[in-house]
Design an enzyme around this catalytic site. Structure first.
Site, PDB file in Angstrom:
ATOM      1  N   CYS A 330     -16.492 -13.704 -23.456  1.00  0.00           N
ATOM      2  CA  CYS A 330     -17.269 -12.540 -23.852  1.00  0.00           C
ATOM      3  C   CYS A 330     -16.375 -11.360 -24.013  1.00  0.00           C
ATOM      4  O   CYS A 330     -16.381 -10.413 -24.928  1.00  0.00           O
ATOM      5  CB  CYS A 330     -18.145 -12.160 -22.817  1.00  0.00           C
ATOM      6  SG  CYS A 330     -18.900 -13.681 -21.950  1.00  0.00           S
ATOM      7  N   ARG A 359     -12.329 -22.765 -15.174  1.00  0.00           N
ATOM      8  CA  ARG A 359     -13.124 -22.336 -14.035  1.00  0.00           C
ATOM      9  C   ARG A 359     -12.844 -23.313 -12.886  1.00  0.00           C
ATOM     10  O   ARG A 359     -12.765 -24.459 -12.960  1.00  0.00           O
ATOM     11  CB  ARG A 359     -14.692 -22.595 -14.338  1.00  0.00           C
ATOM     12  CG  ARG A 359     -14.953 -21.703 -15.483  1.00  0.00           C
ATOM     13  CD  ARG A 359     -16.407 -21.745 -15.906  1.00  0.00           C
ATOM     14  NE  ARG A 359     -16.828 -20.734 -17.287  1.00  0.00           N
ATOM     15  CZ  ARG A 359     -17.817 -21.073 -17.854  1.00  0.00           C
ATOM     16  NH1 ARG A 359     -18.825 -21.685 -17.394  1.00  0.00           N
ATOM     17  NH2 ARG A 359     -17.944 -20.407 -18.973  1.00  0.00           N
ATOM     18  N   GLN A 377     -15.913 -24.419 -25.258  1.00  0.00           N
ATOM     19  CA  GLN A 377     -17.175 -24.210 -25.882  1.00  0.00           C
ATOM     20  C   GLN A 377     -17.554 -23.913 -27.235  1.00  0.00           C
ATOM     21  O   GLN A 377     -16.644 -23.192 -27.852  1.00  0.00           O
ATOM     22  CB  GLN A 377     -18.189 -23.261 -24.801  1.00  0.00           C
ATOM     23  CG  GLN A 377     -18.251 -23.557 -23.586  1.00  0.00           C
ATOM     24  CD  GLN A 377     -18.967 -22.454 -22.788  1.00  0.00           C
ATOM     25  OE1 GLN A 377     -18.873 -21.286 -23.136  1.00  0.00           O
ATOM     26  NE2 GLN A 377     -19.619 -22.813 -21.492  1.00  0.00           N
ATOM     27  N   ASP A 379     -18.671 -21.401 -28.449  1.00  0.00           N
ATOM     28  CA  ASP A 379     -19.395 -20.017 -27.931  1.00  0.00           C
ATOM     29  C   ASP A 379     -19.213 -19.290 -29.088  1.00  0.00           C
ATOM     30  O   ASP A 379     -18.858 -19.227 -30.213  1.00  0.00           O
ATOM     31  CB  ASP A 379     -18.215 -19.947 -27.042  1.00  0.00           C
ATOM     32  CG  ASP A 379     -18.694 -18.833 -26.001  1.00  0.00           C
ATOM     33  OD1 ASP A 379     -19.923 -18.425 -25.898  1.00  0.00           O
ATOM     34  OD2 ASP A 379     -17.962 -18.272 -25.274  1.00  0.00           O
ATOM     35  N   HIS A 381     -20.681 -14.841 -29.927  1.00  0.00           N
ATOM     36  CA  HIS A 381     -21.275 -13.613 -29.334  1.00  0.00           C
ATOM     37  C   HIS A 381     -22.027 -13.040 -30.668  1.00  0.00           C
ATOM     38  O   HIS A 381     -21.001 -12.613 -31.554  1.00  0.00           O
ATOM     39  CB  HIS A 381     -20.251 -12.751 -28.646  1.00  0.00           C
ATOM     40  CG  HIS A 381     -20.000 -13.348 -27.276  1.00  0.00           C
ATOM     41  ND1 HIS A 381     -18.725 -14.289 -27.400  1.00  0.00           N
ATOM     42  CD2 HIS A 381     -20.270 -13.142 -26.238  1.00  0.00           C
ATOM     43  CE1 HIS A 381     -18.639 -14.676 -25.789  1.00  0.00           C
ATOM     44  NE2 HIS A 381     -19.790 -14.222 -25.419  1.00  0.00           N
ATOM     45  N   LYS A 460     -32.941 -14.968 -20.832  1.00  0.00           N
ATOM     46  CA  LYS A 460     -32.217 -16.052 -21.430  1.00  0.00           C
ATOM     47  C   LYS A 460     -33.038 -17.271 -21.684  1.00  0.00           C
ATOM     48  O   LYS A 460     -34.078 -17.386 -21.197  1.00  0.00           O
ATOM     49  CB  LYS A 460     -30.922 -16.267 -20.826  1.00  0.00           C
ATOM     50  CG  LYS A 460     -31.315 -16.920 -19.312  1.00  0.00           C
ATOM     51  CD  LYS A 460     -30.047 -17.391 -18.602  1.00  0.00           C
ATOM     52  CE  LYS A 460     -30.311 -17.912 -17.211  1.00  0.00           C
ATOM     53  NZ  LYS A 460     -29.420 -18.465 -16.549  1.00  0.00           N
ATOM     54  N   HIS A 509     -25.234 -13.696 -26.334  1.00  0.00           N
ATOM     55  CA  HIS A 509     -24.326 -15.112 -25.881  1.00  0.00           C
ATOM     56  C   HIS A 509     -24.850 -16.430 -26.396  1.00  0.00           C
ATOM     57  O   HIS A 509     -26.191 -16.549 -26.059  1.00  0.00           O
ATOM     58  CB  HIS A 509     -24.107 -15.174 -24.356  1.00  0.00           C
ATOM     59  CG  HIS A 509     -23.481 -13.853 -23.804  1.00  0.00           C
ATOM     60  ND1 HIS A 509     -22.203 -13.610 -23.519  1.00  0.00           N
ATOM     61  CD2 HIS A 509     -24.093 -12.794 -23.397  1.00  0.00           C
ATOM     62  CE1 HIS A 509     -22.364 -12.530 -22.546  1.00  0.00           C
ATOM     63  NE2 HIS A 509     -23.384 -11.647 -22.791  1.00  0.00           N
TER      64      HIS A 509
END
Lengths: 636, 636
Positions: A330, A359, A377, A379, A381, A460, A509
């Site tokens: 992010c 992580r 991911q 991923d 934004h 979400k 996200h």
């Protein structure tokens, strides 16, 4: 002695006190066959205990979660009793119930999986005897005397208040809070499943205990079902599939970071390529961002406050510069957004980032590809105005349909709404939640609402995928679509509106496939390793029937390879049956079988996973068909 | 006084001593016009110094590297003299020559780039005056008195032995080891180029000094040439191109880790995709491996001993587990190799790994994409038998031809042979070196041999690419092919041979494109940003001529996008000239211009980078042509 007012199933009954809970149950006409334990004003009690006051009572069976736990805890005592009978020198540790079954930890016990049947037999004898579980009240000093030879129990006693209890069944006595089921006889089926080593109290500085796992049920049918399901689970276990198919492995040299072998990397890369193509198709633009960044970045983003314990620190070995390994992409998207002046004309700006994330997860919580420390991911934004949220989330559902459809996955959704502590005006929340609900309603996907479960910065949608059992509570969490009213503001990321003023965008996200490795684990489990052609690690395995056909097999194999297929050639001198079986075991999509007949006719025979074989196929035609299927990413 | 025996250019001359080196040069008929400094028995001397002993002498001009350094060091004194004239309060730091020119660091000097012309003028006056550089011998105590108001010089004195020297030209005196050129007059052209801040002695705990950079030459022509080349360099500078084309940027939040913006990521990913396809074509299999690993791994591999200061440590913030961020993929390939029993039939086993590597480089040494801390290589490790080395390296040269050919790059090679300290039998080295030589001879590539420059574990070929100047010493180091007799043994990676015994394979480390980001930097510099179509960030920029053609432009743009092209639509209301110019500046491969004529005819006009425009082209035909070019990855 006055009568007790007993509330049961909403009605109050007058019972002559004092009575055991067992007798009270009888008086209330409870079907006692299945009752394991009572709940008195919210607390669990042995059925044999006497009640002498007004109370609300419940009677629990194996159907309830708490009943199960008591049942399995009593089964752990039976296990310990059996162990002590056969191995009198074993020293008792603890024996709790777990999510599925129970275990008991012993010290000074040297047994292996081979000893489990013998122990199960011994346990069955104890069950046969119909031994009652008898509760004995005591105090710490007395207890200390009783367990004086057991340093583990002594250690436990140190942390207990004065009143303690023991439970006895037959000769076996154990320091135990209880409660227990009335008698061993209720355990109609028991099985010890596994021996493992475990540190006392999970601390690697302590003694290594011998942990025996077990499972038990109040009926033989349930045990049979359980065994059947366990077998099925094994077949669906992606870790086993990953090993059988030589896809990936893990090593202690980097816990939680998968090693993808060539065939696993091929699957992984196909998934990644697919994710990229879909992103491109839907107007997403990829960015590539750093893996490490100074801790300041994570302070600005808020990760350092909330997520520090899951983050890795990075630092040159011989310098004191300090960085964090990114756990999320992010903040980098915000820096990209800010890298130049942005106009409202650029919104929605869809920034995809396939960065590698680290992580820190505890060793015990990791689970093959399903839970790792290193992940990537699909991923993204999306920077949007308030008015663009609906169109964007609709687009995400279209992407979702397109991607999940390729794997026959059934997603179920959870909408999480505003929590008590939150930022953003109520109007914004109203609008955002209403938008998400509307889209979910239209989508046709099953969904539930978790009120108050949204992030403090926005509502979400969490996306789950059913596993082979089809049970919602066993579903895999895959990905998420989150609205964020906060990120852009934290980084001062703004765009110039049509009004020529600066505005702060909202951020969505999203990841559709979630973590690529995890997604791979899920489709491996759901398909038992039989992946669609386009994503199969071995698309074609070429087999020669006799030595004579070796050259022909090599030629066919080469042609397939040049056509871009992932091919394996098995020209070993093993039997045809063996070779076909192995091809099946490694889940090759096509098995190409080549004997004299094929060679002389310049054709091939194709065996598919369903065991059917098509003869006399021209190589060109097969290649055309296969590459078309691959290109179109057909499901079957 | 006896005569001196002076050896000059291999001959011994008898000279009446004692004489200055200047006079000796005269006596030896040296052309004095260009001589800057003398070298006496290997040590540099001012020409004005007297010689009174036998010696071997050389006379150096600007053509020699040492002559240049002296020339630029004297120019730094001129700079300092000019500064002290205009800013008497400035405090002198140090003023060394650098690779190109010189700088001088000052304290208490507040100037900017705007002041440089004025300072250059002042320096030219000093040069005009023909000031001699006069050497004055002194001792530390005396010196301390002279520089007593300058804490920087005092600090320098602390580290010097007793004998020190000062140099004076005109009024200006500086503590300095020398030597210097005879007079300021020899500086025929001088220019101060840049003001920057720099910590005293490079330590961030010290004062920030004002550093002024400059360049000077013994002729005006050389200065003009230099300025021309500087301008050209700027045009080729990938950092400038990267900014102009919005490809990437760097941020202090993660020094040395590039941020690729969407257009830069597109170029990057095309390169990566190409690398992958070539690897697949040549039988390489990709693996994906962890980014962090326990320090033990790096100890086994030897990286921790030799490379520790370039490595990053990684550790959970709240735990003491310790990992290293990988600086290289090699050890992981060994773990993959070892993950199961390997047969000789699997060799050569070609394992490609595009893992992200972190290497700690000092801030000052980083240079855009050319030198980063985060990098991804098209890396591979090939496990081979001794007999397979030749075939494998031949294959690598074929790959090299194929890849470099796509970018018109001219590789030059360096073969580095056995060093003194090494492992492996001489026979093995003989054979390996002979093989590499043979292949290089056949390849047609230019190569040189660096005897003794190989790694201790094997010989290697380093691959360079010429930059726009075509000068070999300015070539970019791109990649390397290294034989390794050591890696497999260190990890106990073995294969079972035809003899059914275990053998240790050799390993070939190779990357063809080297670091993908660096490769991108190189092709950007060599092409000034005008990349081939397939790898262009903007393949087509669509421009409407009038408001009326906006819709048509959007339609054409969409069609191109759906055909898979990277398209930008400029439908702003700026003038056509402006829009075309901008398209040129961002190096769009095609500029599609759409006016009334195009719209009514349902055609497009195509402007190429050479400024030529083709009219009346059917969109379909254009798409076919462009996609074919992209697919074939044509150079132009």
């Amino acid at each position: 002695m006055r009568n007790m007012q007993i509330k049961y199933k909403g009605e109050t009954h007058e019972i002559k006190g004092e009575k055991t809970l067992f007798d009270i149950a009888k008086e209330l006409d409870v079907d006692l066959k299945e009752v394991l334990v009572a709940k008195v004003n919210g607390q669990l009690y042995d059925l044999s205990r006497k009640l002498d006051k007004d109370a609300e009572v419940e009677f629990l069976t194996f159907e309830s979660n708490e009943g199960k736990k008591v049942f399995w805890h009593s089964s752990a005592h039976v296990l310990a009793a059996a162990v002590k009978k056969l191995y009198p020198d074993a020293v008792l540790g603890i024996g709790p119930p777990i999510d599925e079954g129970f275990y008991y930890d012993f010290y000074n016990l040297n047994v292996g999986d081979n000893d489990l049947e013998k122990l199960t037999k011994e346990a069955e004898k104890i069950i046969e005897k119909d031994e009652k579980f008898i509760r004995k009240e005591s105090n710490v000093d007395e207890a200390r005397e009783i367990v004086k030879d057991n340093k583990f129990k002594l250690e436990i006693l140190n942390s207990l208040a004065n009143d303690v209890t023991f439970y006895q069944n037959g000769d076996f006595v154990d320091l135990c809070r209880g409660p227990h089921i009335p008698s061993t006889r209720l355990i109609k089926a028991i099985k010890f499943t596994k021996v493992a080593g475990a540190y006392w109290r999970g601390n690697s500085k302590n003694e290594v205990m011998t942990r025996i796992y077990g499972i038990s049920f109040p009926s033989k049918e349930q045990m049979n079902e359980y065994i059947k399901l366990s077998e099925e689970k094994k077949e669906h276990d992606h870790k086993k599939i990953g090993k059988d198919l030589e896809l990936f492995f893990f090593s202690d040299i980097s816990p939680g970071s998968p090693f993808f072998m060539p065939k696993g990397a091929a699957v992984y890369n196909e998934l990644l390529k697919f994710a990229r193509e879909i992103d491109f198709k839907y107007g997403y633009k990829e960015v590539i961002t750093p893996i490490i960044a100074k801790v300041d970045l994570w302070k600005t983003s808020g990760h350092f406050d909330k997520y520090r314990e899951n983050m890795f620190r990075a630092s040159p070995f011989d310098s004191d510069e300090e960085y964090g390994l990114k756990p999320m992409n992010c903040p980098f998207s915000a820096l990209i957004f800010k890298s130049r002046t942005r106009s409202y004309k650029e919104l929605p700006l869809r920034l995809a980032d396939y960065g590698f994330l680290h992580r820190y997860e505890l060793e015990g919580t990791m689970d093959g590809l399903l839970r790792t420390r290193l992940m990537e991911q699909n991923d993204a934004h999306v920077y949007v105005t308030e008015d663009q949220v609906e169109q964007e989330v609709l687009l995400l559902f279209k992407m979702l349909d397109e991607i999940y459809g390729k794997f026959n996955l059934s997603p179920i959704m959870v909408l999480a709404t505003r929590p008590e502590k939150r930022i953003g005006a109520d109007e914004l929340w109203d609008k955002a939640e209403a938008t998400l609900k509307k889209i979910l309603d239209k989508s046709g996907y099953k969904y539930t609402v978790k009120e108050g479960d949204g992030a403090f910065y926005g509502p979400k949608i969490d996306i789950y995928v059913l596993d082979f059992t089809g049970k919602p509570d066993a579903a895999y969490a895959v990905s998420t679509i989150q609205l964020d009213f906060n990120l852009a503001a934290r980084f001062g990321a703004v765009y110039v509106g049509a009004d020529n003023k600066e505005h702060t965008p909202l951020v969505i996200h999203r990841s559709i496939m979630g973590t690529i490795g995890r997604f791979m684990g899920i489709i491996l489990e759901n398909s038992k390793g039989s992946l669609p052609l386009w994503v199969s690690p071995v698309q074609a395995r070429v087999i020669n029937i006799t030595e004579r056909n070796r050259e022909y097999a090599a030629k066919v194999s080469k042609s397939l390879e040049e056509a871009g297929l992932r091919v394996e050639l098995d020209d070993s001198s093993r039997t045809l049956e063996y070779k076909v079986r192995e091809s099946q075991l490694i889940k090759a999509y096509y098995t190409i079988i080549l004997g004299d007949k094929e060679e002389s006719g310049n054709v091939i025979a194709i065996r598919t996973r369903d065991g059917k074989t098509k003869y006399n196929v021209k190589l060109d035609e097969f290649i055309e068909e296969a590459t078309k299927k691959i290109k179109e990413r057909t499901i079957n």
